[in-house]
Design a protein around this motif. Sequence first.
Motif, mmCIF file in Angstrom:
data_model
loop_
_atom_site.group_PDB
_atom_site.id
_atom_site.type_symbol
_atom_site.label_atom_id
_atom_site.label_comp_id
_atom_site.label_asym_id
_atom_site.label_seq_id
_atom_site.Cartn_x
_atom_site.Cartn_y
_atom_site.Cartn_z
ATOM 1 N N TYR A 152 1.961 1.968 -3.458
ATOM 2 C CA TYR A 152 0.825 2.502 -4.209
ATOM 3 C C TYR A 152 0.615 3.982 -3.873
ATOM 4 O O TYR A 152 0.417 4.814 -4.764
ATOM 5 C CB TYR A 152 -0.433 1.697 -3.870
ATOM 6 C CG TYR A 152 -1.587 1.968 -4.791
ATOM 7 C CD1 TYR A 152 -1.727 1.267 -5.987
ATOM 8 C CD2 TYR A 152 -2.551 2.926 -4.473
ATOM 9 C CE1 TYR A 152 -2.781 1.514 -6.844
ATOM 10 C CE2 TYR A 152 -3.615 3.178 -5.320
ATOM 11 C CZ TYR A 152 -3.723 2.473 -6.510
ATOM 12 O OH TYR A 152 -4.776 2.723 -7.353
ATOM 13 N N ASP A 153 0.708 4.302 -2.591
ATOM 14 C CA ASP A 153 0.519 5.689 -2.157
ATOM 15 C C ASP A 153 1.620 6.592 -2.721
ATOM 16 O O ASP A 153 1.360 7.724 -3.127
ATOM 17 C CB ASP A 153 0.508 5.768 -0.624
ATOM 18 C CG ASP A 153 -0.707 5.071 -0.026
ATOM 19 O OD1 ASP A 153 -1.663 4.790 -0.787
ATOM 20 O OD2 ASP A 153 -0.692 4.778 1.184
ATOM 21 N N GLU A 154 2.858 6.079 -2.717
ATOM 22 C CA GLU A 154 3.964 6.881 -3.257
ATOM 23 C C GLU A 154 3.751 7.132 -4.756
ATOM 24 O O GLU A 154 4.007 8.228 -5.250
ATOM 25 C CB GLU A 154 5.305 6.186 -3.013
ATOM 26 C CG GLU A 154 6.484 7.046 -3.482
ATOM 27 C CD GLU A 154 7.857 6.545 -3.031
ATOM 28 O OE1 GLU A 154 7.921 5.600 -2.213
ATOM 29 O OE2 GLU A 154 8.863 7.113 -3.516
ATOM 30 N N GLN A 164 0.839 -1.201 0.000
ATOM 31 C CA GLN A 164 0.000 0.000 0.000
ATOM 32 C C GLN A 164 0.875 1.252 0.000
ATOM 33 O O GLN A 164 0.560 2.239 -0.671
ATOM 34 C CB GLN A 164 -0.923 -0.009 1.233
ATOM 35 C CG GLN A 164 -1.965 1.103 1.234
ATOM 36 C CD GLN A 164 -2.929 1.023 0.044
ATOM 37 O OE1 GLN A 164 -3.413 -0.055 -0.286
ATOM 38 N NE2 GLN A 164 -3.186 2.144 -0.614
ATOM 39 N N ALA A 165 2.003 1.191 0.715
ATOM 40 C CA ALA A 165 2.909 2.353 0.765
ATOM 41 C C ALA A 165 3.448 2.677 -0.632
ATOM 42 O O ALA A 165 3.577 3.843 -1.004
ATOM 43 C CB ALA A 165 4.061 2.070 1.726
ATOM 44 N N GLN A 193 0.931 7.378 -6.286
ATOM 45 C CA GLN A 193 -0.112 8.398 -6.432
ATOM 46 C C GLN A 193 0.458 9.787 -6.170
ATOM 47 O O GLN A 193 0.212 10.727 -6.911
ATOM 48 C CB GLN A 193 -1.267 8.138 -5.451
ATOM 49 C CG GLN A 193 -1.987 6.816 -5.638
ATOM 50 C CD GLN A 193 -2.631 6.670 -7.011
ATOM 51 O OE1 GLN A 193 -2.188 5.873 -7.828
ATOM 52 N NE2 GLN A 193 -3.661 7.459 -7.276
ATOM 53 N N SER A 194 1.258 9.903 -5.101
ATOM 54 C CA SER A 194 1.734 11.230 -4.698
ATOM 55 C C SER A 194 2.811 11.764 -5.634
ATOM 56 O O SER A 194 2.986 12.969 -5.749
ATOM 57 C CB SER A 194 2.244 11.196 -3.260
ATOM 58 O OG SER A 194 3.482 10.506 -3.203
#
Lengths: 351, 351
Positions: free
Chosen positions: A326-328, A323-324, A330-331
């Motif tokens: 995936y979040d990176e 998930q981390a 996105q950001s």
Amino acid sequence: MTHRAMPQTRVGRFGLIAALVAIALFIACSAAAPARAADDPLSSWNDGPTKQAILDFVATTTDEASPNFVPPAERVVTFDQDGTLWVEKPMYSQVVYCLSRVPDVVKAKPELADVEPFKTVLSGDRAAVATLPQADLIKILTATLTGMSVEEFQAAAQKWLDSAKDARWHRPYTELTYLPMHELLEYFRANGFQTYIVTGGGQDFVRVYADRVYGIPPEQVVGSAAGTKYGYDKQGKPFLTKEPRLLLNDNDAGKPEGIHLMIGRRPHASFGNSTGDRQMLEYTKAGDGARLSMLLLHDDAEREYAYGPAQGLPDSKVGTFTQALYDEAQSKGWIVISMKRDWNRVFSFAE
Amino acid sequence: MTHRAMPQTRVGRFGLIAALVAIALFIACSAAAPARAADDPLSSWNDGPTKQAILDFVATTTDEASPNFVPPAERVVTFDQDGTLWVEKPMYSQVVYCLSRVPDVVKAKPELADVEPFKTVLSGDRAAVATLPQADLIKILTATLTGMSVEEFQAAAQKWLDSAKDARWHRPYTELTYLPMHELLEYFRANGFQTYIVTGGGQDFVRVYADRVYGIPPEQVVGSAAGTKYGYDKQGKPFLTKEPRLLLNDNDAGKPEGIHLMIGRRPHASFGNSTGDRQMLEYTKAGDGARLSMLLLHDDAEREYAYGPAQGLPDSKVGTFTQALYDEAQSKGWIVISMKRDWNRVFSFAE
């Protein structure tokens, strides 16, 4: 007709021929152009923002009028291998190769038959093999990937690649490569990019098939690499022996470090699929101008596999798409490729 | 004229045009051919067995009808750098660079001013600097080549290359490259060879100028290499720091080991000038088919330098061309290039 008029007439005749040829060529080229445009170089990719991002990136970096133009000699794109160019589940194919070599290793050194982890591997108990700890795996890799000449290793790996088949599709591992990624490699090369593999897998192992399978020559394969030792055989002929001395662990931060060591340029585009590719994608995207960082999400259990906590799926030992991560993505403006949504075909052998 | 005859007539006319164009092209090409042959690609090389060996090697490896034919993708030639492509006397230029950086290093760390070997370097006593032991030299190299980002190093090296001049010719070091070797690089590339530098010098240092000076891009420079460390600046932007951790000592046996690591192919031709190139030349020559191993002998004190026991000249710390190396060259069919005999020009700035 004067003496002077003769050459003029000849020039006139050649001029007419030249004009006719030019017209013929123009017509031929004009007729061919729409045909080429219809012949989509990324036909396995569904239309949508993912495919468009690739097309836009190549367009802007190859257009001399664009502020993002990159001279051909500097165009570098890097691809992770396991899980990005070919299937990495249920086990890295190089590990399958190493396990297959254990009987031969034990034949040469019979005292290993009763020593772990070789004993477990010889037992054929797949469940037990699958749960071997990291330290045992390293013992197997060391015993099967080092201690022989470079040529002996290449021959053994080639023999295995020619005969081994995976358990799900019953095909050679080299056929379990993704058709859309083949198209992408071709597309980048057709636009003047050098296509490199940057893999956590063994550099020497991947080099055995990368040229034939992907059109990527040995000098464009960067991978985890052990040292070699120069020596001479009994006839005085020099050869290199593969040594159990790790030079480059080409995972995580080792990827940009390996890229600097082997390529010496920051890539303009990078493709990965797991946390091991994070730093490569960060390093790529942090460069000036247009940069493309993409992650392949395995979300297609039907055609391939679905895994990784990013989809609420169970984590796995290999190819962790957290998930981390995936979040990176996105950001930082990385683009996530959904195998299910973005690819209309996965393998060349399956419609 | 029947309906059917019309197209035939048109075809006939286009056929005539095509034939005329083909003839015109043939005449144009035939006329150009002798002009190209007269334009010797190795004009700084005197005619003789050395030059002929190079021409013969390229002819046999690029002729599809030859048993020695090498497909273009596999054509690799490797060049040592110091003493092979440019002057290495009286001191490796990279060492001159490192010494020039000492004042800045001491400025940043004033406590080093009274510590050896920095104290000696700061004293400006050239004779004392020239006799510094190896261990002290390594301290200077470590202090000036590591601890900074890759980009900071590149900028500092570029700045020095743009301003520093050698003591004999009063020219930038990048002009002290041998014209015959420039011609050779061009000649190999024109015949489909990839030209690599394989240097004992620092890979990152040579990469700063190799593309501009030799037309050799960063990914085709193999050299002694230290590791880098991936990290982030205060804004979270990733960068690589050069570390005092030797990955590859690209001298002696390190040359074939570096070639395997970075290129993954055995070269078809190699050029060197000292004992540090011995294993690279052995490794090259031991391959199948036509292979070319050549050593440059510095026997021209007037135009460049003369050194090495092979000519009964004094040995030196750098670029040692020993009698043993000369004997090995003779016994293994390597070709020794005599600077004095084989080159009619040495530098592009001197007739």
